[in-house]
Design an enzyme around this catalytic site. Structure first.
Site, PDB file in Angstrom:
ATOM      1  N   CYS A 220     -12.150  81.916  78.508  1.00 47.73           N
ATOM      2  CA  CYS A 220     -11.321  81.998  79.718  1.00 47.73           C
ATOM      3  C   CYS A 220     -11.685  83.190  80.609  1.00 47.73           C
ATOM      4  O   CYS A 220     -11.289  83.233  81.772  1.00 47.73           O
ATOM      5  CB  CYS A 220      -9.843  82.064  79.350  1.00 47.73           C
ATOM      6  SG  CYS A 220      -9.298  80.657  78.384  1.00 47.73           S
TER       7      CYS A 220
ATOM      8  N   HIS B 215      -5.966  85.119  85.531  1.00 49.89           N
ATOM      9  CA  HIS B 215      -6.202  83.926  84.714  1.00 49.89           C
ATOM     10  C   HIS B 215      -4.884  83.171  84.556  1.00 49.89           C
ATOM     11  O   HIS B 215      -3.835  83.757  84.331  1.00 49.89           O
ATOM     12  CB  HIS B 215      -6.745  84.342  83.351  1.00 49.89           C
ATOM     13  CG  HIS B 215      -6.880  83.203  82.395  1.00 49.89           C
ATOM     14  ND1 HIS B 215      -7.457  82.005  82.750  1.00 49.89           N
ATOM     15  CD2 HIS B 215      -6.493  83.070  81.094  1.00 49.89           C
ATOM     16  CE1 HIS B 215      -7.439  81.191  81.715  1.00 49.89           C
ATOM     17  NE2 HIS B 215      -6.855  81.803  80.703  1.00 49.89           N
TER      18      HIS B 215
ATOM     19  N   ASN C 290      -4.061  75.601  81.929  1.00 48.03           N
ATOM     20  CA  ASN C 290      -5.107  76.592  81.671  1.00 48.03           C
ATOM     21  C   ASN C 290      -6.459  75.879  81.696  1.00 48.03           C
ATOM     22  O   ASN C 290      -6.777  75.116  80.789  1.00 48.03           O
ATOM     23  CB  ASN C 290      -4.846  77.250  80.313  1.00 48.03           C
ATOM     24  CG  ASN C 290      -5.870  78.313  79.966  1.00 48.03           C
ATOM     25  OD1 ASN C 290      -6.906  78.437  80.619  1.00 48.03           O
ATOM     26  ND2 ASN C 290      -5.590  79.078  78.927  1.00 48.03           N
TER      27      ASN C 290
HETATM   28  O1  UT7 Z   1      -6.456  81.665  77.978  1.00 45.53           O
HETATM   29  C1  UT7 Z   1      -5.862  82.373  76.948  1.00 45.53           C
HETATM   30  C2  UT7 Z   1      -5.415  81.339  76.008  1.00 45.53           C
HETATM   31  N1  UT7 Z   1      -4.113  81.183  75.608  1.00 45.53           N
HETATM   32  C3  UT7 Z   1      -2.996  81.823  76.000  1.00 45.53           C
HETATM   33  O2  UT7 Z   1      -2.964  82.713  76.779  1.00 45.53           O
HETATM   34  C4  UT7 Z   1      -1.739  81.363  75.345  1.00 45.53           C
HETATM   35  C5  UT7 Z   1      -0.872  82.515  74.899  1.00 45.53           C
HETATM   36  N2  UT7 Z   1       0.353  82.068  74.234  1.00 45.53           N
HETATM   37  C6  UT7 Z   1       1.302  81.352  74.840  1.00 45.53           C
HETATM   38  O3  UT7 Z   1       1.201  81.002  75.995  1.00 45.53           O
HETATM   39  C7  UT7 Z   1       2.569  81.055  74.061  1.00 45.53           C
HETATM   40  O4  UT7 Z   1       2.555  81.789  72.849  1.00 45.53           O
HETATM   41  C8  UT7 Z   1       2.766  79.543  73.749  1.00 45.53           C
HETATM   42  C9  UT7 Z   1       3.113  78.802  75.025  1.00 45.53           C
HETATM   43  C10 UT7 Z   1       1.521  78.969  73.123  1.00 45.53           C
HETATM   44  C11 UT7 Z   1       3.924  79.346  72.783  1.00 45.53           C
HETATM   45  O5  UT7 Z   1       5.105  79.910  73.313  1.00 45.53           O
HETATM   46  P1  UT7 Z   1       6.031  80.846  72.413  1.00 45.53           P
HETATM   47  O6  UT7 Z   1       7.177  81.233  73.240  1.00 45.53           O
HETATM   48  O7  UT7 Z   1       5.148  81.947  71.866  1.00 45.53           O
HETATM   49  O8  UT7 Z   1       6.523  79.857  71.296  1.00 45.53           O
HETATM   50  P2  UT7 Z   1       6.300  79.933  69.728  1.00 45.53           P
HETATM   51  O9  UT7 Z   1       4.863  79.681  69.393  1.00 45.53           O
HETATM   52  O10 UT7 Z   1       6.950  81.174  69.203  1.00 45.53           O
HETATM   53  O11 UT7 Z   1       7.144  78.686  69.248  1.00 45.53           O
HETATM   54  C12 UT7 Z   1       8.562  78.650  69.383  1.00 45.53           C
HETATM   55  C13 UT7 Z   1       9.039  77.334  68.819  1.00 45.53           C
HETATM   56  C14 UT7 Z   1       8.473  77.013  67.446  1.00 45.53           C
HETATM   57  O12 UT7 Z   1       9.493  76.367  66.704  1.00 45.53           O
HETATM   58  P3  UT7 Z   1      10.329  77.167  65.587  1.00 45.53           P
HETATM   59  O13 UT7 Z   1       9.306  77.652  64.611  1.00 45.53           O
HETATM   60  O14 UT7 Z   1      11.007  78.280  66.334  1.00 45.53           O
HETATM   61  O15 UT7 Z   1      11.253  76.127  65.059  1.00 45.53           O
HETATM   62  C15 UT7 Z   1       7.375  76.052  67.726  1.00 45.53           C
HETATM   63  O16 UT7 Z   1       7.122  75.163  66.645  1.00 45.53           O
HETATM   64  O17 UT7 Z   1       8.608  76.271  69.688  1.00 45.53           O
HETATM   65  C16 UT7 Z   1       7.933  75.279  68.896  1.00 45.53           C
HETATM   66  N3  UT7 Z   1       6.918  74.661  69.730  1.00 45.53           N
HETATM   67  C17 UT7 Z   1       7.179  73.642  70.557  1.00 45.53           C
HETATM   68  N4  UT7 Z   1       8.301  72.957  70.825  1.00 45.53           N
HETATM   69  C18 UT7 Z   1       8.218  71.986  71.748  1.00 45.53           C
HETATM   70  C19 UT7 Z   1       5.608  74.999  69.831  1.00 45.53           C
HETATM   71  N5  UT7 Z   1       5.013  74.192  70.723  1.00 45.53           N
HETATM   72  C20 UT7 Z   1       5.958  73.350  71.184  1.00 45.53           C
HETATM   73  C21 UT7 Z   1       5.922  72.314  72.135  1.00 45.53           C
HETATM   74  N6  UT7 Z   1       7.091  71.659  72.378  1.00 45.53           N
HETATM   75  N7  UT7 Z   1       4.822  71.954  72.788  1.00 45.53           N
END
Ligand code: UT7
Length: 322
Positions: free
Chosen positions: A113, A249, A279
């Site tokens: 990225c 980004h 992204n």
């Molecule tokens: O280019 C660089 C590449 N990537 C990035 O910059 C991404 C960086 N990270 C992020 O953008 C965020 O961490 C994410 C969007 C990937 C995730 O958001 P988050 O607020 O960190 O959520 P989380 O991973 O802590 O997940 C919270 C909950 C989890 O459930 P439990 O364990 O609390 O029951 C996940 O299983 O949300 C759940 N979850 C979802 N629920 C609905 C994870 N993905 C999804 C989804 N839909 N798509």
């Protein structure tokens, strides 16, 4: 002293739109979760017969037209991509042939990225040292090809697209500074852990997928992208108030907002496309730049700060006077 100026920008998005409600039918997710956690509403997906070079070609043609140059004026082509059409030749060589250019160097850079920032840094150095006078710099991705469409943690985030700029040698900048960084100890936090040399059987089975420790990547992205704003300002002896537009980004609106807050750059000065593009990896920054140039927000004479962050980790910035 010779410097490089941006004299044209272009971008291209594939036609197919994948909305959050489409994703609701594919994995256990919902529009509200995706919007509130990422800011993404929709993303573009390349057609089955459309490859990274096809996207790069369209973006390049638009940048060439905007710059008012001939294809054959270009004496350097750099394509930043994670999703090259072929193992080799490079996508840049394929693009060079499409554009009817023969002879000057064409090569890919791979910094995921942050790739466009790395490509811009290299092209700027070619021009500053007199090795090139007119460079085509492209960020292009078909990231949808390395996504597990059954994994809700990653498949909601990414999209396909391409952006391009033409850089020309000039007596005044132009690109005021570039800074690029990498730290490979974070290699496992965001990766496709297979390739040609390693676990190729998984590639053959169509299982070359992106894996990510989202929370840790999020925290690192905010820190790195805030720090490089400061690094660019200090290097140019400038204040944040002098920046007309921040083009970060486009990974997650919460990352962008946190960076803006830490760097004290108001949201009205931040170009946002993540809501419509998702992204697009190496394409995200040049896509956002081109959009803001074409809709008239970014104009000649303004100071623009571009910044990227991604797998590796790798990250970088470019401070540009348009
Ligand atoms: O280019 C660089 C590449 N990537 C990035 O910059 C991404 C960086 N990270 C992020 O953008 C965020 O961490 C994410 C969007 C990937 C995730 O958001 P988050 O607020 O960190 O959520 P989380 O991973 O802590 O997940 C919270 C909950 C989890 O459930 P439990 O364990 O609390 O029951 C996940 O299983 O949300 C759940 N979850 C979802 N629920 C609905 C994870 N993905 C999804 C989804 N839909 N798509």
């Amino acid at each position: 002293m010779t410097c490089s100026r941006v004299i044209g920008t272009g971008s291209y998005l594939p036609e197919k739109i994948l909305t959050n409600s489409d994703l609701e039918r594919m994995v256990d997710t919902n529009d509200e979760w995706i919007r509130s956690r990422t800011g993404i509403c929709e993303r573009r997906i390349a057609a089955d017969d459309q490859f990274t070079c096809d996207l790069a070609e369209q973006a390049s043609l638009r940048a060439i037209e905007a710059a008012g140059i001939k294809n054959t004026d270009i004496d350097l082509i750099i394509v930043a991509t994670t999703t090259a059409d072929q193992v080799f030749p490079s996508t840049a060589c394929l693009l060079q042939h499409r554009l009817g250019i023969e002879g000057p160097p064409a090569f890919d850079v791979q910094a995921v990225c942050a790739g466009f920032m790395f490509a811009l840094d290299v092209a700027d150095k070619f021009i500053r040292t007199g090795s090139a006078r007119c460079a085509l710099v492209v960020g292009a991705e078909t990231f949808s090809r390395i996504i597990d469409w059954t994994d809700r943690r990653t498949c909601i985030l990414f999209g396909d697209g391409a952006g391009a700029v033409i850089l020309k040698a000039d007596n005044s900048p132009g690109i005021l500074s570039t800074h690029i960084h990498s730290d490979g100890k974070y290699k496992d936090l965001l990766c496709v852990p297979v390739g040609v040399s390693k676990n190729y059987n998984l590639v053959q089975q169509g299982k070359a997928y992106t894996t990510m420790e989202g929370g840790e990547v999020f925290r690192w992205a905010v820190t790195a992208m805030s720090d490089i704003i400061e690094e660019a300002l200090v290097a140019n002896n400038m204040d944040k108030e002098q920046i007309d537009w921040l083009v970060p980004h486009q990974a997650n609106i919460r990352i962008i907002n946190a960076v803006g807050k830490r760097a004290k750059i108001p949201s009205e000065k931040v170009v946002i496309t993540v809501n419509r593009h998702g992204n697009t990896s190496a394409a995200s920054v040049p896509l956002a730049l081109d959009e803001a140039v074409r809709d008239g927000r970014i104009v000649s004479g303004q100071y623009i700060l571009l910044e990227g962050f991604g797998g590796g980790f790798s990250w970088g910035s470019a401070l540009i006077k348009m």
